[in-house]
Design an enzyme around this catalytic site. Structure first.
Site, PDB file in Angstrom:
ATOM      1  N   LEU A  37      10.429 -26.913  24.043  1.00  0.00           N
ATOM      2  CA  LEU A  37       9.292 -26.783  23.129  1.00  0.00           C
ATOM      3  C   LEU A  37       8.931 -28.107  22.480  1.00  0.00           C
ATOM      4  CD1 LEU A  37      10.404 -23.465  21.384  1.00  0.00           C
ATOM      5  CD2 LEU A  37       8.827 -23.733  23.320  1.00  0.00           C
ATOM      6  N   LYS A  89      18.241 -25.377  18.936  1.00  0.00           N
ATOM      7  CA  LYS A  89      17.912 -26.657  18.320  1.00  0.00           C
ATOM      8  C   LYS A  89      19.085 -27.605  18.534  1.00  0.00           C
ATOM      9  CE  LYS A  89      15.890 -28.529  14.068  1.00  0.00           C
ATOM     10  NZ  LYS A  89      15.411 -28.170  12.705  1.00  0.00           N
ATOM     11  N   GLY A 143      17.177 -35.027  19.511  1.00  0.00           N
ATOM     12  CA  GLY A 143      17.451 -33.829  20.296  1.00  0.00           C
ATOM     13  C   GLY A 143      16.209 -33.009  20.535  1.00  0.00           C
ATOM     14  N   GLY A 144      16.352 -31.955  21.343  1.00  0.00           N
ATOM     15  CA  GLY A 144      15.222 -31.110  21.696  1.00  0.00           C
ATOM     16  C   GLY A 144      15.271 -29.763  21.014  1.00  0.00           C
ATOM     17  N   ASN A 155      14.070 -38.114  19.362  1.00  0.00           N
ATOM     18  CA  ASN A 155      15.232 -38.916  19.714  1.00  0.00           C
ATOM     19  C   ASN A 155      16.542 -38.232  19.326  1.00  0.00           C
ATOM     20  OD1 ASN A 155      16.764 -41.217  20.510  1.00  0.00           O
ATOM     21  ND2 ASN A 155      16.781 -41.934  18.397  1.00  0.00           N
ATOM     22  N   ASP A 186      10.728 -28.611   2.418  1.00  0.00           N
ATOM     23  CA  ASP A 186       9.821 -29.117   3.443  1.00  0.00           C
ATOM     24  C   ASP A 186       8.932 -27.979   3.934  1.00  0.00           C
ATOM     25  OD1 ASP A 186       8.559 -30.671   5.359  1.00  0.00           O
ATOM     26  OD2 ASP A 186      10.167 -30.489   6.823  1.00  0.00           O
ATOM     27  N   PHE A 220      10.600 -32.473  21.788  1.00  0.00           N
ATOM     28  CA  PHE A 220      11.668 -33.461  21.907  1.00  0.00           C
ATOM     29  C   PHE A 220      11.503 -34.510  20.817  1.00  0.00           C
ATOM     30  CE2 PHE A 220      11.880 -32.301  26.517  1.00  0.00           C
ATOM     31  CZ  PHE A 220      13.218 -31.988  26.555  1.00  0.00           C
TER      32      PHE A 220
END
Length: 495
Positions: free
Chosen positions: A231, A254, A237-238, A235, A368, A233
């Site tokens: 879904l 995650k 992680g994806g 740096n 956030d 990416f």
């Protein structure tokens, strides 16, 4: 705003390239007692380069990269420099600890991240001997995995790829330049820099792959999760959509890569694995609330850490706001469309306030809240909040929670405080509701003195019900009960 983060280090008002950041003497001081008399040290762009006099670089070849965390960078540089001086091999290194933290951070491009030191062996034999020497000299050290490279044997810091040593470029129609290398026949081709190891078709890998250890070959993560698609990416992680083969449930994975960091600005970072653990703990505290994902588990696969939650089908409000049946900017002359939008907007407002109040009741502040991490199910109207790594226990100071925000969605006073208050979340709610009408909040972060309601007032003048403005105003002022009462009492069809 994320893609502009690196251009605001130098000056808050003008974009400047990273190479303009003044470098302290931290790393040059490491080299000073080691540098041979016939070597020179010079600064260019974000690098310092150390090279022997009267030695020219080859145009291309196998280059060696050494990664490092900011904490161990001086020691890594010391060990690498000694081997380079012995071999007479030119090298460059990131000019300042702040720059290194940014290169290791979530915000940096995956194809270039993690490269603290770059070495330029003149030939393959030197590449192999120097790589082995570096491997032995740094055997117990660990650093970020360099995605564009291949590990030198089983090293945790030494990597390599084939590419250009000397900058060769071609001007593109948009004014940017493509990096080039040459094929054996002399033709120039792109020096492709992908976030995975890739050799040019004419180049043979001098280090054959080691045999893979025997293990689970099902392709399932943690023996149960089959990834369907990526879904997103970064740096660090994806994020993946997957199916849990044990339950049949669709889940979200995650990922956190070790030694990569979440950037907070001014050299402050938080390790990505630590941030993922915080998100796990925060979700555990919120379980049972319908407005947050279901926490399933946290596990480690290979060297990476994964957090597993239920997969939520809703759309981010960042997508909802630009859908044809929601956008207002081009449809203010259609009263029926305005009414439909206001009905949807009011429902989002009430569900958002319900969600945030229920989270606060568990003793957590979200920290956030922004259009990318609030999901709306357009069929049921259900609303979910995601991404809780920055959530903070009420009354507990947290630099990470205070500094991790989406530009334009933090209260101005948050710039100077040590911890969040409930007001900060409700201010973000107000800006999120504003964003659904007019997405200009990032500009307010660039210019805090700009009148907050200038753009929204133009919509009100064009026929937007004044209740939208007054509900947002109440939230930005911290008058949450007043905002809720007005939203509950308002019937948008009364235009």
């Amino acid at each position: 705003m994320e893609e502009f983060a690196s251009f605001t280090f130098i000056d808050p008002d003008y974009f400047e390239p990273l190479g303009r950041l003044p470098a302290r003497s931290v790393y040059p001081d490491v080299l000073a007692p080691l540098l041979p008399e016939d070597w020179k040290l010079s600064r260019f762009d974000v690098w310092f380069q150390a090279h022997p006099e009267r030695v020219a670089l080859q145009p291309q070849g196998f280059k060696i990269h050494v990664s490092s965390t900011a904490a161990q960078a001086p020691e890594v540089l010391r060990r690498v420099a000694r081997e380079c001086f012995r071999a007479g091999v030119t090298f460059k290194f990131v000019a300042d600890p702040v720059l290194l933290r940014f290169l290791n951070s979530k915000r940096y491009a995956r194809g270039g991240s993690g490269k603290f030191v770059t070495l330029y062996p003149p030939d393959e034999a030197t590449f192999l001997s120097l790589g082995e020497a570096l491997h032995q000299a740094t055997r117990e050290l660990e650093g970020p995995y360099i995605l564009s490279d291949k590990r030198f044997r089983d090293s945790k810091v030494v990597y390599y790829r084939y590419g250009g040593f000397v900058r060769m470029t071609r001007l593109k129609v948009d004014g940017t330049r493509s990096l080039l290398i040459h094929r054996p026949d002399g033709a120039a081709v792109l020096d492709v820099r992908t976030p995975y190891f890739q050799l040019p078709e004419w180049v043979k890998d001098p280090l054959p792959d080691e045999p893979e250890p025997e293990g689970d070959d099902s392709g399932l993560l943690n023996g149960r999760y089959q990834v369907l698609e990526a879904l997103a990416f970064t740096n660090s992680g994806g994020i993946y959509k997957a199916v849990d083969q044990r339950t049949g449930r669709t889940v979200c994975l995650k990922e956190a890569r070790p030694h990569t960091e979440t950037w907070l600005g001014e050299g402050r970072t938080v390790d990505a694995v630590t941030a993922l653990q915080w998100e796990h703990d925060n979700l555990q505290r919120l379980q049972g609330l319908p407005c947050v994902p279901l926490l399933i588990e946290r596990f480690q696969e290979w060297e990476h850490t994964f957090l597993v939650t239920s997969f939520e089908e809703g759309e981010p409000l960042a997508h909802v706001r630009v859908s044809e049946d929601f956008i207002l900017l081009t449809r203010m002359d259609d009263p029926r469309h305005v009414v439909r939008c206001c009905v949807a907007w009011r429902n989002v407002a009430l569900r958002l306030l319900d969600a945030v109040v229920s989270i606060h009741a568990r003793g957590l502040l979200v920290g956030d809240i922004s259009p990318g991490n609030v999901l709306l199910d357009r069929t049921t109207g259900a609303l979910k909040l995601i991404d809780f790594e920055a959530a903070q226990e009420h009354g507990k100071p947290s630099v990470f929670s205070v500094q991790w925000f989406n530009p334009g969605f933090r209260a101005p006073a948050r710039r100077q405080v040590p911890m969040l208050e409930p007001f900060d979340d409700f201010y973000a709610c107000g800006m999120l509701l504003y964003n659904l009408v007019c997405p200009t909040q990032n500009l307010l972060e660039l210019d805090p003195k700009h009148p907050v309601f200038r753009m929204l007032d133009a919509f009100v003048d064009a026929g937007l019900p004044v209740q939208v403005r007054s509900i947002i105003q109440a939230l930005l002022d911290g008058r949450v009960d007043a905002a809720r009462q007005e939203a509950e009492a308002w019937t948008p069809s009364n235009l």
